[in-house]
Design an enzyme around this catalytic site. Structure first.
Site, PDB file in Angstrom:
ATOM      1  N   GLU A 146      -1.736   0.411   8.072  1.00  0.00           N
ATOM      2  CA  GLU A 146      -0.907  -0.642   7.500  1.00  0.00           C
ATOM      3  C   GLU A 146       0.203  -0.048   6.649  1.00  0.00           C
ATOM      4  OE1 GLU A 146      -1.310  -4.586   4.591  1.00  0.00           O
ATOM      5  OE2 GLU A 146      -3.057  -3.296   4.957  1.00  0.00           O
ATOM      6  N   GLU A 199       1.976 -11.518   5.883  1.00  0.00           N
ATOM      7  CA  GLU A 199       1.024 -10.795   6.728  1.00  0.00           C
ATOM      8  C   GLU A 199       1.544 -10.945   8.155  1.00  0.00           C
ATOM      9  OE1 GLU A 199      -1.488  -9.081   5.715  1.00  0.00           O
ATOM     10  OE2 GLU A 199      -2.118  -9.864   3.757  1.00  0.00           O
ATOM     11  N   HIS A 250       0.831  -1.201   0.000  1.00  0.00           N
ATOM     12  CA  HIS A 250       0.000   0.000   0.000  1.00  0.00           C
ATOM     13  C   HIS A 250       0.869   1.257   0.000  1.00  0.00           C
ATOM     14  CE1 HIS A 250      -3.101  -2.959   0.621  1.00  0.00           C
ATOM     15  NE2 HIS A 250      -2.471  -3.367   1.710  1.00  0.00           N
ATOM     16  N   HIS A 272       3.029  -6.880   4.599  1.00  0.00           N
ATOM     17  CA  HIS A 272       1.656  -6.476   4.885  1.00  0.00           C
ATOM     18  C   HIS A 272       1.324  -6.750   6.340  1.00  0.00           C
ATOM     19  CE1 HIS A 272       0.176  -5.731   0.743  1.00  0.00           C
ATOM     20  NE2 HIS A 272       1.120  -6.607   0.415  1.00  0.00           N
TER      21      HIS A 272
END
Length: 314
Positions: free
Chosen positions: A141, A278, A104, A196
């Protein structure tokens, strides 16, 4: 990375605490990288302090909503200013190229039209990117991934690797998922890792590593990298649990901490060994307490770094 975006599957039902305990115990007996997960029992579960912190946290330009340990400098002095790439120094990884992909972008939310446009990911079309998720207290995030990416870059550079970031907060939004893959391909990376944090339901805990499945459609062909990517992912998972003390996710992956997917453009379009990690669930209070800790983020970077080093050195 939230499960509500275009690149994500819905979370699976939570397992009972007893089943979670059994799956983690079984994972510790599995070969390869899963051998490292036996350390989980010794450190007493998530956040138990497993793994020695090898260096003090690197300062972050995006301060977390909680925790006051981000002002420390790594051993050997202050971190270099943020750049898109870091040149190698002499070390065991000299000549190796690693692409680190901070998931992101802090500015994505300002550009909904741009990040919602679709791009070709080989098997189908998907949105360019998403805004990512955040903790209940508002720690994003995008801030987390960039901070861990900086720490990881510093650790790998000290080992002699040349490290390139796909973005460093130096562009208004993106890059799109297809460009993220292309950056790794054009760099001819020996390994690529996308960082992430999840946005699953509260109560779901733990980390998981996403591996590319074998895909051959359109511009996507992961057949050559599926095997090496699994090796990379297993090594990262094994070192991550040992260094951070976090357990494999209790809501995906069957307690193994490994998930194979064929719908992610960043993996489908990669021509180099690549995985996603993650690091925890931002929507769970206990995981969020870890993710907002600079000391824990340094451990996360250390675990990822050790996995990459192990993969590159064979």
């Amino acid at each position: 990375m939230s499960y509500t975006g275009p690149d994500f599957d819905p979370p699976r039902p939570r397992r009972s605490p007893l089943r979670r305990t059994l799956t983690v115990a079984l994972a510790a007996l599995m070969p390869g990288a899963l051998l490292g997960w036996g350390v989980y029992a010794a450190v007493g579960g998530p956040g138990g302090g497993g793994g020695e912190e090898r260096a003090a946290p690197v300062p972050s330009s995006s301060a977390p909503a909680a925790g006051g340990d981000d002002a420390k400098e790594p051993a050997g002095g202050a971190s270099s200013p943020a750049t898109a790439s870091a040149p190698a120094v002499s070390g065991p990884l000299k000549g190796k190229v690693v692409v680190v992909d901070p998931g992101h972008n802090p500015g994505n939310f300002r550009y909904p039209d741009e990040i919602n446009r679709t791009v070709d990911v080989g098997t189908h079309h998907k949105e360019c990117d998403t805004t990512g998720t955040s903790t209940d207290a508002g720690y994003t995030e995008a801030a987390f991934t960039l901070d861990v990416a900086h720490r990881l870059r510093d650790l790998l550079t000290r080992q002699g690797a040349t490290v390139k970031l796909t973005q460093d907060g130096d562009r208004p939004y993106g890059p799109c998922v297809d460009e993220r893959a292309r950056i790794g391909n054009e760099a001819r990376a020996d390994a690529a890792v996308s960082i992430h944090a999840d946005g699953s339901a509260a109560g779901n805990r733990g980390f998981h590593v996403i591996l590319p499945g074998a895909v051959h459609a359109g511009a996507a062909d992961t057949r050559a990298i599926a095997g090496p990517s699994r090796d990379l992912g297993e090594r990262i998972a094994g070192r991550f649990v040992r260094v951070t003390g976090s357990a494999p996710a209790d809501y995906v992956g069957g307690g193994t901490g490994l998930v194979t997917r064929t719908d992610l453009g960043g993996l489908n379009l990669s021509k180099v060994p690549k995985v996603f990690i993650e690091c925890g669930n931002m929507r769970d209070a206990q995981d969020a307490a870890l993710l907002t800790s600079g000391a824990w983020r340094q451990k996360a970077a250390q675990g990822i770094s050790e996995g990459i080093v192990g993969f590159l050195r064979g």
